[in-house]
Design a protein around this motif. Structure first.
Motif, PDB file in Angstrom:
ATOM      1  N   TRP A 424     -43.724  17.677  44.552  1.00 24.61           N
ATOM      2  CA  TRP A 424     -44.307  17.167  45.793  1.00 24.61           C
ATOM      3  C   TRP A 424     -43.184  16.902  46.792  1.00 24.61           C
ATOM      4  CZ3 TRP A 424     -49.370  17.362  46.448  1.00 24.61           C
ATOM      5  CH2 TRP A 424     -50.220  17.239  45.345  1.00 24.61           C
ATOM      6  N   TYR A 425     -43.476  17.175  48.054  1.00 23.60           N
ATOM      7  CA  TYR A 425     -42.596  16.664  49.116  1.00 23.60           C
ATOM      8  C   TYR A 425     -43.305  15.476  49.736  1.00 23.60           C
ATOM      9  CZ  TYR A 425     -40.433  15.886  53.601  1.00 23.60           C
ATOM     10  OH  TYR A 425     -39.828  15.279  54.672  1.00 23.60           O
ATOM     11  N   ILE A 426     -42.641  14.312  49.705  1.00 17.74           N
ATOM     12  CA  ILE A 426     -43.215  13.076  50.253  1.00 17.74           C
ATOM     13  C   ILE A 426     -42.475  12.740  51.552  1.00 17.74           C
ATOM     14  CG2 ILE A 426     -43.755  10.657  49.790  1.00 17.74           C
ATOM     15  CD1 ILE A 426     -43.429  11.398  46.766  1.00 17.74           C
ATOM     16  N   PRO A 427     -43.142  12.834  52.696  1.00 15.19           N
ATOM     17  CA  PRO A 427     -42.469  12.572  53.975  1.00 15.19           C
ATOM     18  C   PRO A 427     -42.119  11.093  54.109  1.00 15.19           C
ATOM     19  CG  PRO A 427     -44.820  12.857  54.325  1.00 15.19           C
ATOM     20  CD  PRO A 427     -44.567  13.164  52.874  1.00 15.19           C
ATOM     21  N   PRO A 428     -41.170  10.751  54.993  1.00 17.15           N
ATOM     22  CA  PRO A 428     -40.746   9.346  55.161  1.00 17.15           C
ATOM     23  C   PRO A 428     -41.905   8.388  55.398  1.00 17.15           C
ATOM     24  CG  PRO A 428     -39.266  10.805  56.342  1.00 17.15           C
ATOM     25  CD  PRO A 428     -40.375  11.663  55.824  1.00 17.15           C
ATOM     26  N   SER A 429     -42.941   8.816  56.110  1.00 17.03           N
ATOM     27  CA  SER A 429     -44.067   7.929  56.437  1.00 17.03           C
ATOM     28  C   SER A 429     -44.861   7.500  55.216  1.00 17.03           C
ATOM     29  CB  SER A 429     -45.008   8.621  57.429  1.00 17.03           C
ATOM     30  OG  SER A 429     -45.538   9.806  56.856  1.00 17.03           O
ATOM     31  N   LEU A 430     -44.728   8.221  54.100  1.00 13.09           N
ATOM     32  CA  LEU A 430     -45.505   7.897  52.902  1.00 13.09           C
ATOM     33  C   LEU A 430     -44.655   7.327  51.766  1.00 13.09           C
ATOM     34  CD1 LEU A 430     -47.887  11.016  52.650  1.00 13.09           C
ATOM     35  CD2 LEU A 430     -48.347   8.821  53.748  1.00 13.09           C
ATOM     36  N   ARG A 431     -43.345   7.264  51.945  1.00 15.13           N
ATOM     37  CA  ARG A 431     -42.480   6.919  50.817  1.00 15.13           C
ATOM     38  C   ARG A 431     -42.610   5.466  50.357  1.00 15.13           C
ATOM     39  NH1 ARG A 431     -37.238  10.465  52.848  1.00 15.13           N
ATOM     40  NH2 ARG A 431     -38.368  12.450  52.728  1.00 15.13           N
ATOM     41  N   LYS A 432     -43.053   4.589  51.243  1.00 14.87           N
ATOM     42  CA  LYS A 432     -43.217   3.181  50.850  1.00 14.87           C
ATOM     43  C   LYS A 432     -44.676   2.809  50.643  1.00 14.87           C
ATOM     44  CE  LYS A 432     -38.944   1.702  53.114  1.00 14.87           C
ATOM     45  NZ  LYS A 432     -38.330   0.820  54.150  1.00 14.87           N
ATOM     46  N   MET A 433     -45.535   3.801  50.686  1.00 15.26           N
ATOM     47  CA  MET A 433     -46.968   3.561  50.533  1.00 15.26           C
ATOM     48  C   MET A 433     -47.324   3.442  49.058  1.00 15.26           C
ATOM     49  SD  MET A 433     -49.965   5.851  52.272  1.00 15.26           S
ATOM     50  CE  MET A 433     -51.677   5.351  52.207  1.00 15.26           C
ATOM     51  N   GLU A 434     -48.267   2.551  48.740  1.00 15.61           N
ATOM     52  CA  GLU A 434     -48.686   2.367  47.350  1.00 15.61           C
ATOM     53  C   GLU A 434     -49.459   3.577  46.849  1.00 15.61           C
ATOM     54  OE1 GLU A 434     -50.811  -1.181  46.525  1.00 15.61           O
ATOM     55  OE2 GLU A 434     -49.320  -2.503  47.431  1.00 15.61           O
ATOM     56  N   ASP A 435     -49.265   3.846  45.554  1.00 16.41           N
ATOM     57  CA  ASP A 435     -49.990   4.947  44.907  1.00 16.41           C
ATOM     58  C   ASP A 435     -51.478   4.597  44.857  1.00 16.41           C
ATOM     59  OD1 ASP A 435     -50.934   6.989  43.344  1.00 16.41           O
ATOM     60  OD2 ASP A 435     -49.272   6.944  41.937  1.00 16.41           O
ATOM     61  N   GLY A 436     -52.311   5.488  45.328  1.00 24.34           N
ATOM     62  CA  GLY A 436     -53.749   5.257  45.330  1.00 24.34           C
ATOM     63  C   GLY A 436     -54.464   6.402  46.017  1.00 24.34           C
ATOM     64  N   PRO A 437     -55.793   6.335  46.124  1.00 27.19           N
ATOM     65  CA  PRO A 437     -56.575   7.427  46.728  1.00 27.19           C
ATOM     66  C   PRO A 437     -56.122   7.798  48.137  1.00 27.19           C
ATOM     67  CG  PRO A 437     -58.021   5.861  45.637  1.00 27.19           C
ATOM     68  CD  PRO A 437     -56.652   5.257  45.619  1.00 27.19           C
ATOM     69  N   GLU A 438     -55.821   6.784  48.960  1.00 29.12           N
ATOM     70  CA  GLU A 438     -55.416   7.072  50.341  1.00 29.12           C
ATOM     71  C   GLU A 438     -54.065   7.801  50.375  1.00 29.12           C
ATOM     72  OE1 GLU A 438     -54.558   4.793  54.609  1.00 29.12           O
ATOM     73  OE2 GLU A 438     -55.054   3.612  52.814  1.00 29.12           O
ATOM     74  N   PHE A 439     -53.144   7.379  49.499  1.00 29.59           N
ATOM     75  CA  PHE A 439     -51.829   8.016  49.421  1.00 29.59           C
ATOM     76  C   PHE A 439     -51.981   9.487  49.062  1.00 29.59           C
ATOM     77  CE2 PHE A 439     -48.470   9.542  46.554  1.00 29.59           C
ATOM     78  CZ  PHE A 439     -47.350   9.437  47.381  1.00 29.59           C
ATOM     79  N   TRP A 440     -52.787   9.774  48.032  1.00 34.58           N
ATOM     80  CA  TRP A 440     -52.942  11.155  47.574  1.00 34.58           C
ATOM     81  C   TRP A 440     -53.679  12.027  48.589  1.00 34.58           C
ATOM     82  CZ3 TRP A 440     -49.885  13.157  44.247  1.00 34.58           C
ATOM     83  CH2 TRP A 440     -49.286  12.333  43.287  1.00 34.58           C
ATOM     84  N   GLN A 441     -54.626  11.411  49.288  1.00 37.63           N
ATOM     85  CA  GLN A 441     -55.344  12.162  50.327  1.00 37.63           C
ATOM     86  C   GLN A 441     -54.363  12.606  51.424  1.00 37.63           C
ATOM     87  OE1 GLN A 441     -58.381   9.946  52.361  1.00 37.63           O
ATOM     88  NE2 GLN A 441     -59.081  11.699  53.550  1.00 37.63           N
ATOM     89  N   LYS A 442     -53.494  11.682  51.840  1.00 37.64           N
ATOM     90  CA  LYS A 442     -52.522  12.008  52.882  1.00 37.64           C
ATOM     91  C   LYS A 442     -51.471  13.001  52.387  1.00 37.64           C
ATOM     92  CE  LYS A 442     -52.984   7.860  55.722  1.00 37.64           C
ATOM     93  NZ  LYS A 442     -52.304   6.733  56.388  1.00 37.64           N
ATOM     94  N   LEU A 443     -51.077  12.846  51.116  1.00 43.42           N
ATOM     95  CA  LEU A 443     -50.072  13.756  50.566  1.00 43.42           C
ATOM     96  C   LEU A 443     -50.619  15.179  50.462  1.00 43.42           C
ATOM     97  CD1 LEU A 443     -47.182  13.875  49.539  1.00 43.42           C
ATOM     98  CD2 LEU A 443     -48.033  13.424  47.244  1.00 43.42           C
ATOM     99  N   HIS A 444     -51.885  15.284  50.104  1.00 45.03           N
ATOM    100  CA  HIS A 444     -52.516  16.614  50.055  1.00 45.03           C
ATOM    101  C   HIS A 444     -52.544  17.254  51.438  1.00 45.03           C
ATOM    102  CE1 HIS A 444     -53.844  17.421  45.959  1.00 45.03           C
ATOM    103  NE2 HIS A 444     -54.089  16.110  45.820  1.00 45.03           N
ATOM    104  N   GLN A 445     -52.765  16.422  52.463  1.00 46.82           N
ATOM    105  CA  GLN A 445     -52.778  16.957  53.836  1.00 46.82           C
ATOM    106  C   GLN A 445     -51.392  17.460  54.228  1.00 46.82           C
ATOM    107  OE1 GLN A 445     -54.387  13.568  55.930  1.00 46.82           O
ATOM    108  NE2 GLN A 445     -56.485  14.333  55.815  1.00 46.82           N
ATOM    109  N   VAL A 446     -50.346  16.760  53.776  1.00 45.92           N
ATOM    110  CA  VAL A 446     -48.975  17.207  54.031  1.00 45.92           C
ATOM    111  C   VAL A 446     -48.743  18.577  53.389  1.00 45.92           C
ATOM    112  CG1 VAL A 446     -46.531  16.753  53.546  1.00 45.92           C
ATOM    113  CG2 VAL A 446     -48.027  14.882  54.264  1.00 45.92           C
ATOM    114  N   SER A 447     -49.183  18.700  52.130  1.00 44.04           N
ATOM    115  CA  SER A 447     -49.003  19.974  51.416  1.00 44.04           C
ATOM    116  C   SER A 447     -49.758  21.102  52.078  1.00 44.04           C
ATOM    117  CB  SER A 447     -49.462  19.824  49.969  1.00 44.04           C
ATOM    118  OG  SER A 447     -48.655  18.873  49.301  1.00 44.04           O
TER     119      SER A 447
END
Length: 447
Positions: A424-447
Motif C-alpha cells: 500500500w502507498y499511504i499518503p501523508p494525509s492518512l498516516r496518522k489516521m486510525e485503522d478502520g472502515p473510513e481509513f480503508w475507504q480513503k486508502l482504496h480511493q488513493v489506490s
C-alpha cells in the motif's frame, strides 16, 4: 489495360492475368515502414526520456488517427504517417517504466522470429504447409515437458493461457466421460471442478463456455499467502459427492495473478490420486520458474499433474502470444478429444508421416507458429540465459521489497515468494489516521 495487354483473359470485367498489385511499390512501402519501426519502436525501446504512452481520450484519438475506411485507397505517404501515428499513440510495452499485468520488455530474437512468421504467414496444421514450424513446436514442447519432469507427453501452443485452461478443462471432462464428444451434455451427471479462491478468472469463463456452469466451480479457501488449503479441498470434494455430483477436475495455480502464490502441488496431487481426479496446474505465470535451478522448488510436485498451462510470453519475454498446454498423456488423448477428421485436410495417404499433421488435436484450424519465437529466443540465450532472466526478475522483486521497507508511507503486505510485490502507498494525509472502515475507504480511493 486491355489495349496494352495482348492475350488478356477477361471474366466479368476482370482481367484475370493482370497484375494483382504493384510489387515494387509494395516493397518500397515495407522498406520505409520497417525504418519507422526501427527508429520509433526498437531504438527508443529503453529510452526513459520517452513517454510510456502519449495519452489521448478516445474521441480525441479517433480524430487524430483518421479511422474511417474510404472507397479509394490512401497514398503511400499517408499510410506511412498512419504508421507513425499508431506507434506514437500506442503504449510502449518495452519502456523501462511500463508496469502492467505480468509482462513487459523486449527480446530481440523473439521479435525477429515474429517478423519472420508475419512475413511467411504460415498456418500450423499440416506438415506440408508448415514443415519447419511443426518441427520447432515439437522440439519446444519436448523441452518444456522435460522441465516439468515428465518422461513423455504431448502439447500444443494456444492463443493465451485462458485458452490453455479451457483446453485442459475440456480434456479432463473428455477423459472422465468420453461419450460427451458424440452425445453432448444431456444425460450426464452434474460435473463439478475445484480451484482456489485466488485462481485466474479464466476458470469461470471456461466452465461457462463448456456448458459446465459457473455454479459448478467450487472455490477452495486459501491461506493468508493465497495458497489453496488442501484440507479445504478434501472437504469440498466430499461435499460434492454427498450432493450427488461428479467431481472430475482440480485446477491448482502456480503463480496467482495478484499475490504470486503457488498452491501446494504435492498435497493437492495426493487428494487427486485418492479421488481419481484430473490435476491441472495453471502455471501460466509461475511456470517459467521451472527453468531456474534456484526457484524451481516453488513448483515442487508439478510432475504429478496431468496437464500444465505455461506462458513463456510472461516472465521469459517471448512476444505475445506464446502459451503452451502440456499434457502428461502420450496416447493421443488431445487428438481423440478434439479431432474432427476433416478428410480434405488430414488425408491419411500422404507421402510423409502424417503423425506430423498436428492440426487435428487443436480446436483451431488456422493456427499461428507461436513456438517459433520462443525457440529462436531459446537458441539465442540458451537455457542458462533464460534461467538468468528468471533469477534477475526475482532479484529485482527482492530489491523492491527492501526499498519499500525503508520508505515512509509504504506498507508491505507480505513477503513475496515470486515477482509479485504487494504493498500500500499511504499518503501523508492518512498516516496518522486510525485503522478502520473510513481509513480503508480513503486508502482504496488513493489506490
Amino acid at each position: 489495360m486491355l489495349q496494352k495487354k495482348k492475350n488478356a483473359v477477361l471474366v466479368d470485367g476482370v482481367i484475370l492475368n493482370g497484375p494483382i498489385m504493384d510489387s515494387k511499390a509494395g516493397e518500397k512501402f515495407v522498406e520505409e515502414a520497417c525504418k519507422i519501426i526501427m527508429e520509433e519502436v526498437i531504438r527508443k525501446a529503453d529510452d526513459v526520456t520517452e513517454k510510456v504512452c502519449e495519452w489521448r481520450a478516445p474521441e480525441a484519438l479517433k480524430q487524430i488517427l483518421d479511422l474511417e475506411m474510404r472507397d479509394t485507397g490512401e497514398s503511400h505517404q499517408k499510410l506511412l504517417q498512419l504508421c507513425r501515428d499508431v506507434i506514437q499513440y500506442s503504449v510502449k510495452t518495452s519502456h523501462p517504466r511500463f508496469f502492467n499485468q505480468l509482462y513487459a520488455g523486449i527480446d530481440y530474437s523473439s521479435l525477429v522470429a515474429r517478423f519472420i512468421t508475419e512475413a511467411l504467414n504460415p498456418s500450423v496444421y499440416t506438415y506440408e504447409v508448415s514443415p519447419v514450424f511443426l518441427l520447432v513446436e515439437e522440439a519446444v514442447i519436448k523441452k518444456m515437458i522435460e522441465f516439468i519432469g515428465w518422461e513423455e507427453g504431448d502439447g500444443i501452443f494456444n492463443p493465451g493461457g485462458s485458452v490453455s485452461n479451457m483446453y485442459a478443462m475440456n480434456l479432463a471432462r473428455y477423459k472422465f466421460c468420453p461419450e460427451i464428444k458424440e452425445k453432448g451434455l444431456s444425460g450426464l451427471p452434474r460435473l463439478v471442478l475445484f480451484t482456489s479462491e485466488e485462481c485466474h478468472y479464466s476458470m469461470k469463463k471456461a466452465a461457462s463456455f463448456l456448458g459446465i456452469g459457473t455454479e459448478n466451480v467450487y472455490f477452495v479457501k486459501t491461506d493468508e499467502r493465497g495458497k489453496m488449503i488442501p484440507e479445504e479441498l478434501e472437504k469440498q470434494v466430499q461435499r460434492a459427492r454427498k450432493e450427488g455430483s461428479a467431481p472430475f477436475l482440480v485446477c491448482a495455480t502456480a503463480g496467482t495473478t495478484v499475490l504470486g502464490a503457488f498452491d501446494p502441488l504435492d498435497k493437492i496431487a495426493d487428494i487427486c490420486e485418492k479421488h481419481g481426479l484430473w490435476l491441472h496446474v495453471d502455471a501460466s505465470w509461475g511456470g517459467s520458474a521451472l527453468i531456474s535451478r534456484k526457484h524451481c522448488r516453488l513448483l515442487h510436485g508439478i510432475h504429478r499433474a496431468d496437464s500444465v498451462a505455461w506462458n513463456p510470453h510472461k516472465m521469459l519475454l517471448a512476444g505475445i502470444q506464446c502459451c503452451a498446454l502440456l499434457v502428461k498423456d502420450n496416447s493421443g488423448l488431445l487428438k481423440k478429444c478434439y479431432s474432427a477428421k476433416a478428410a480434405y485436410l488430414f488425408q491419411q495417404d500422404k507421402f510423409y508421416d502424417v503423425s506430423y499433421d498436428t492440426g487435428d488435436k487443436s480446436i483451431q484450424c488456422s493456427r499461428r507458429p507461436d513456438a517459433f519465437k520462443f525457440w529462436l529466443m531459446w537458441k539465442a540465450l540458451g537455457t542458462t540465459g533464460l534461467e538468468e532472466r528468471v533469477n534477475r526478475a526475482l532479484a529485482l522483486a527482492r530489491y523492491l521489497v527492501e526499498e519499500i521497507k525503508k520508505r515512509e508511507g509504504f506498507q508491505l503486505i507480505l513477503e513475496p515468494e515470486y515477482a509479485n510485490v504487494c504493498f500500500w502507498y499511504i499518503p501523508p494525509s492518512l498516516r496518522k489516521m486510525e485503522d478502520g472502515p473510513e481509513f480503508w475507504q480513503k486508502l482504496h480511493q488513493v489506490s
